[in-house]
Design a protein around this motif. Structure first.
Motif, PDB file in Angstrom:
ATOM      1  N   SER A  26      11.885 -17.953 -12.152  1.00  0.00           N
ATOM      2  CA  SER A  26      12.185 -16.812 -12.533  1.00  0.00           C
ATOM      3  C   SER A  26      12.776 -16.127 -11.244  1.00  0.00           C
ATOM      4  N   SER A  27      12.241 -16.310  -9.875  1.00  0.00           N
ATOM      5  CA  SER A  27      12.832 -15.573  -8.910  1.00  0.00           C
ATOM      6  C   SER A  27      14.329 -16.094  -8.631  1.00  0.00           C
ATOM      7  N   GLU A  28      14.696 -16.957  -8.868  1.00  0.00           N
ATOM      8  CA  GLU A  28      16.195 -17.595  -8.962  1.00  0.00           C
ATOM      9  C   GLU A  28      16.978 -16.647  -9.812  1.00  0.00           C
ATOM     10  N   THR A  29      16.612 -16.704 -10.890  1.00  0.00           N
ATOM     11  CA  THR A  29      17.306 -15.714 -11.959  1.00  0.00           C
ATOM     12  C   THR A  29      17.364 -14.289 -11.590  1.00  0.00           C
ATOM     13  N   GLY A  30      16.162 -13.826 -11.249  1.00  0.00           N
ATOM     14  CA  GLY A  30      15.870 -12.374 -11.134  1.00  0.00           C
ATOM     15  C   GLY A  30      16.724 -11.828  -9.753  1.00  0.00           C
ATOM     16  N   MET A  31      16.650 -12.728  -8.816  1.00  0.00           N
ATOM     17  CA  MET A  31      17.739 -12.296  -7.630  1.00  0.00           C
ATOM     18  C   MET A  31      18.975 -12.291  -7.714  1.00  0.00           C
ATOM     19  N   MET A  32      19.482 -13.571  -8.613  1.00  0.00           N
ATOM     20  CA  MET A  32      20.890 -13.503  -8.968  1.00  0.00           C
ATOM     21  C   MET A  32      21.403 -12.511 -10.111  1.00  0.00           C
ATOM     22  N   SER A  33      20.495 -12.050 -10.969  1.00  0.00           N
ATOM     23  CA  SER A  33      20.817 -11.088 -12.122  1.00  0.00           C
ATOM     24  C   SER A  33      20.745  -9.736 -11.598  1.00  0.00           C
ATOM     25  N   ILE A  34      20.107  -9.504 -10.529  1.00  0.00           N
ATOM     26  CA  ILE A  34      19.763  -7.883 -10.475  1.00  0.00           C
ATOM     27  C   ILE A  34      20.900  -7.031 -10.256  1.00  0.00           C
ATOM     28  N   ASN A  35      21.210  -6.026 -10.504  1.00  0.00           N
ATOM     29  CA  ASN A  35      22.190  -4.895 -10.431  1.00  0.00           C
ATOM     30  C   ASN A  35      22.474  -4.461  -8.847  1.00  0.00           C
ATOM     31  N   VAL A  53      15.356  -7.221  -0.795  1.00  0.00           N
ATOM     32  CA  VAL A  53      15.819  -7.946  -1.513  1.00  0.00           C
ATOM     33  C   VAL A  53      17.473  -8.238  -0.963  1.00  0.00           C
ATOM     34  N   LEU A  54      18.040  -6.903  -0.643  1.00  0.00           N
ATOM     35  CA  LEU A  54      19.340  -7.119   0.108  1.00  0.00           C
ATOM     36  C   LEU A  54      19.414  -7.970   1.293  1.00  0.00           C
ATOM     37  N   ARG A  55      18.383  -8.033   2.061  1.00  0.00           N
ATOM     38  CA  ARG A  55      18.501  -8.936   3.185  1.00  0.00           C
ATOM     39  C   ARG A  55      18.416 -10.457   2.626  1.00  0.00           C
ATOM     40  N   LEU A  56      17.574 -10.558   1.556  1.00  0.00           N
ATOM     41  CA  LEU A  56      17.532 -11.937   1.141  1.00  0.00           C
ATOM     42  C   LEU A  56      19.099 -12.389   0.457  1.00  0.00           C
ATOM     43  N   LEU A  57      19.636 -11.454   0.044  1.00  0.00           N
ATOM     44  CA  LEU A  57      20.833 -11.700  -0.828  1.00  0.00           C
ATOM     45  C   LEU A  57      22.114 -11.794   0.129  1.00  0.00           C
ATOM     46  N   ALA A  58      21.873 -11.292   1.299  1.00  0.00           N
ATOM     47  CA  ALA A  58      22.899 -11.389   2.314  1.00  0.00           C
ATOM     48  C   ALA A  58      23.551 -12.931   2.400  1.00  0.00           C
ATOM     49  N   ALA A 127      12.329  -9.684  -9.348  1.00  0.00           N
ATOM     50  CA  ALA A 127      12.914  -9.933  -7.709  1.00  0.00           C
ATOM     51  C   ALA A 127      12.079  -8.925  -6.634  1.00  0.00           C
ATOM     52  N   TYR A 128      11.690  -7.700  -7.253  1.00  0.00           N
ATOM     53  CA  TYR A 128      11.008  -7.077  -5.913  1.00  0.00           C
ATOM     54  C   TYR A 128       9.752  -7.554  -5.675  1.00  0.00           C
ATOM     55  N   PRO A 129       8.684  -7.986  -6.400  1.00  0.00           N
ATOM     56  CA  PRO A 129       7.533  -8.563  -5.967  1.00  0.00           C
ATOM     57  C   PRO A 129       7.782 -10.086  -5.224  1.00  0.00           C
ATOM     58  N   ALA A 130       8.774 -10.845  -5.945  1.00  0.00           N
ATOM     59  CA  ALA A 130       8.925 -12.116  -5.385  1.00  0.00           C
ATOM     60  C   ALA A 130       9.613 -12.230  -3.944  1.00  0.00           C
ATOM     61  N   SER A 131      10.214 -10.938  -3.841  1.00  0.00           N
ATOM     62  CA  SER A 131      10.647 -10.900  -2.444  1.00  0.00           C
ATOM     63  C   SER A 131       9.604 -10.832  -1.258  1.00  0.00           C
ATOM     64  N   ARG A 132       8.570 -10.360  -1.755  1.00  0.00           N
ATOM     65  CA  ARG A 132       7.452 -10.380  -0.645  1.00  0.00           C
ATOM     66  C   ARG A 132       7.024 -11.740  -0.499  1.00  0.00           C
ATOM     67  N   ILE A 133       6.984 -12.695  -1.100  1.00  0.00           N
ATOM     68  CA  ILE A 133       6.754 -14.123  -0.886  1.00  0.00           C
ATOM     69  C   ILE A 133       7.959 -14.976  -0.474  1.00  0.00           C
ATOM     70  N   LEU A 134       9.118 -14.716  -0.844  1.00  0.00           N
ATOM     71  CA  LEU A 134      10.204 -15.446  -0.453  1.00  0.00           C
ATOM     72  C   LEU A 134      10.608 -15.227   0.817  1.00  0.00           C
ATOM     73  N   GLU A 135      10.636 -14.080   1.300  1.00  0.00           N
ATOM     74  CA  GLU A 135      10.977 -13.779   2.846  1.00  0.00           C
ATOM     75  C   GLU A 135      10.153 -14.491   3.808  1.00  0.00           C
ATOM     76  N   PRO A 136       8.697 -14.242   3.866  1.00  0.00           N
ATOM     77  CA  PRO A 136       7.999 -15.069   4.952  1.00  0.00           C
ATOM     78  C   PRO A 136       8.142 -16.522   4.451  1.00  0.00           C
ATOM     79  N   LEU A 137       8.456 -17.125   3.406  1.00  0.00           N
ATOM     80  CA  LEU A 137       8.481 -18.697   2.981  1.00  0.00           C
ATOM     81  C   LEU A 137       9.698 -18.949   3.409  1.00  0.00           C
ATOM     82  N   LEU A 138      10.782 -18.135   3.616  1.00  0.00           N
ATOM     83  CA  LEU A 138      12.212 -18.512   4.159  1.00  0.00           C
ATOM     84  C   LEU A 138      11.936 -18.936   5.768  1.00  0.00           C
TER      85      LEU A 138
END
Length: 424
Positions: A26-35, A53-58, A127-138
């Motif tokens: 869901s994180s993958e789809t949410g990140m790629m589908s966000i407006n 989220v913008l930092r991750l999508l950069a 995307a918003y809550p997932a970014s809290r996990i994905l950023e430190p995981l990255l």
């Protein structure tokens, strides 16, 4: 091995892994589908989640890398645990096959289709809550993500993709037009019309909206002084061009607020009138409206004389004319007769001097505008000769009947859509 771990623990661990797989999917789809435009707006407004989220999508390659690394690790581990459980119940021969079948269906429903569908419908909620996990995981998996990104980027360069950085989602004019159309009730219809009109300014030139030279009212210095003063006192326009003998010999532009300076004098002369006039401002007839709007602003002008490539006067255009292309008509010229007359049978009697663009806007027709500017010119171009008398023709979806011809000019024509014949 299944004896070393309680089945309850294995089932619980498997369920947890399926939930984690659903998270990554869901994180993958949410990140790629966000407006992206709403996201940028919220980030510019100070929203910390949007900025994250913008930092991750950069760098989408690294974002997708960390998501897929996590998802593949989770799915492989889930497959191993499912195999152990299946062997316990079905034996070593059929157990792996049963585990593969059941786990594939389970992951497809609970970890792929359902979470991805929800994320596509509600991307911000994922995307918003997932970014809290994905950023430190990255940051934690950065060396592995970097290695994967370098290899995948090398393969992309072989396919002709030179950059994987998100360079922004710029819109073409047609795409922006579609965005405005699809805004629906979020943007009032009146505002949509204005936005679309602004986009159309580049496609319209001053030649399309100018007052043609035969309709331009000005002060001819060859007229008597009494006639000139009477014209000034009764003029319905605030600015009048001053010319001598012929409109091509324009001397200046008189603003009538300056007329009080010479009208209050005991004796008024033509020289005094010319002295109060401002130097004329000339505009090439092919100038796009968006360019001319900026030129008016830069030159501090409100009116200009339109000339052709030979310097002959074609007409006159004002700042108000351009603004009316954006917001619609907001002035009324009481001296101008109505050129389009609706008939009881649904047809329209239109004067030959009527501007085609105005006809299209008022009646919702699509007569061609890339050639002649008036109905008279359009009919003559279509007929390729001057008619000897009343005639009928069809241009596009509009049928026309010439009603009156005078002085080599089609003065009026009766028009109606060809799909419906009007009643006599």
């Amino acid at each position: 091995m299944s004896d070393d771990f309680p089945l309850g623990l294995l089932f619980g661990l498997l369920a947890l892994l399926i939930l984690l797989s659903a998270f990554f999917s869901s994180s993958e789809t949410g990140m790629m589908s966000i407006n992206r435009y709403r996201l940028s707006h919220q980030a510019n407004s100070g929203d910390a989640q949007a900025k994250r989220v913008l930092r991750l999508l950069a760098r989408p390659d690294r974002l997708i890398g960390v998501i897929l690394i996590g998802n593949n690790f989770i799915n492989n581990l889930a497959a191993s645990i499912a195999t152990i459980i299946a062997i316990h119940f079905f034996g070593e021969v059929t157990g792996p096959a049963v585990a593969t079948l059941i786990l594939t269906i389970t992951i497809l429903i609970f970890a792929e289709v359902t979470p991805k569908t929800y994320a596509a419908i509600k991307p911000e909620r994922i995307a918003y809550p997932a970014s809290r996990i994905l950023e430190p995981l990255l940051k934690l998996l950065y060396p592995l993500v970097l290695l994967v990104s370098l290899i995948s980027n090398g393969l992309l360069r072989l396919l002709g993709v030179k950059s994987v950085e998100n360079g922004g989602d710029s819109l073409t004019r047609d795409e922006l037009r579609t965005v405005v159309h699809e805004a629906g009730t979020m943007i009032p219809y009146r505002h949509q019309t204005m936005l679309l009109s602004i986009l159309d300014l580049e496609n319209v030139t001053v030649n399309d909206i100018m007052v043609p030279r035969h309709e331009v009212l000005g002060i001819d210095l060859d007229d008597s002084l009494a006639d000139i003063l009477a014209q000034i006192r009764t003029s319905q326009h605030t600015r009048l061009p001053i010319f001598k003998g012929d409109i091509n010999n324009i001397i200046g532009m008189l603003h009538l607020r300056n007329a009080a300076r010479f009208l209050s004098r005991p004796e008024v002369t033509k020289a005094a009138i010319v002295q109060e006039a401002r130097e004329p401002y000339f505009i090439p007839e092919s100038t796009p409206l968006h360019t001319q709007l900026l030129n008016f602003q830069k030159q501090k002008r409100r009116i200009g004389i339109v000339v052709d490539e030979y310097g002959d006067v074609e007409g006159l255009v004002t700042l108000e004319d351009i603004l009316e292309e954006i917001v619609g008509e907001f002035t009324t010229d009481v001296s101008e007769d109505q050129e389009i007359h609706q008939q009881d049978d649904g047809s329209h009697v239109i004067e030959g001097t009527a501007n085609i663009r105005e006809i299209n806007k008022m009646l919702g027709w699509k007569l061609p505008t890339d050639g002649p500017k008036t109905l008279n010119g359009l009919i003559l171009e279509h007929l390729e000769s001057f008619p000897e008398g009343p005639a009928s023709l069809q241009i596009g979806s509009i049928r026309m009947e010439i009603l009156e011809i005078r002085d080599n000019l089609i003065t009026s024509a009766r028009c109606w859509p060809a799909v419906r014949l009007p009643r006599r």
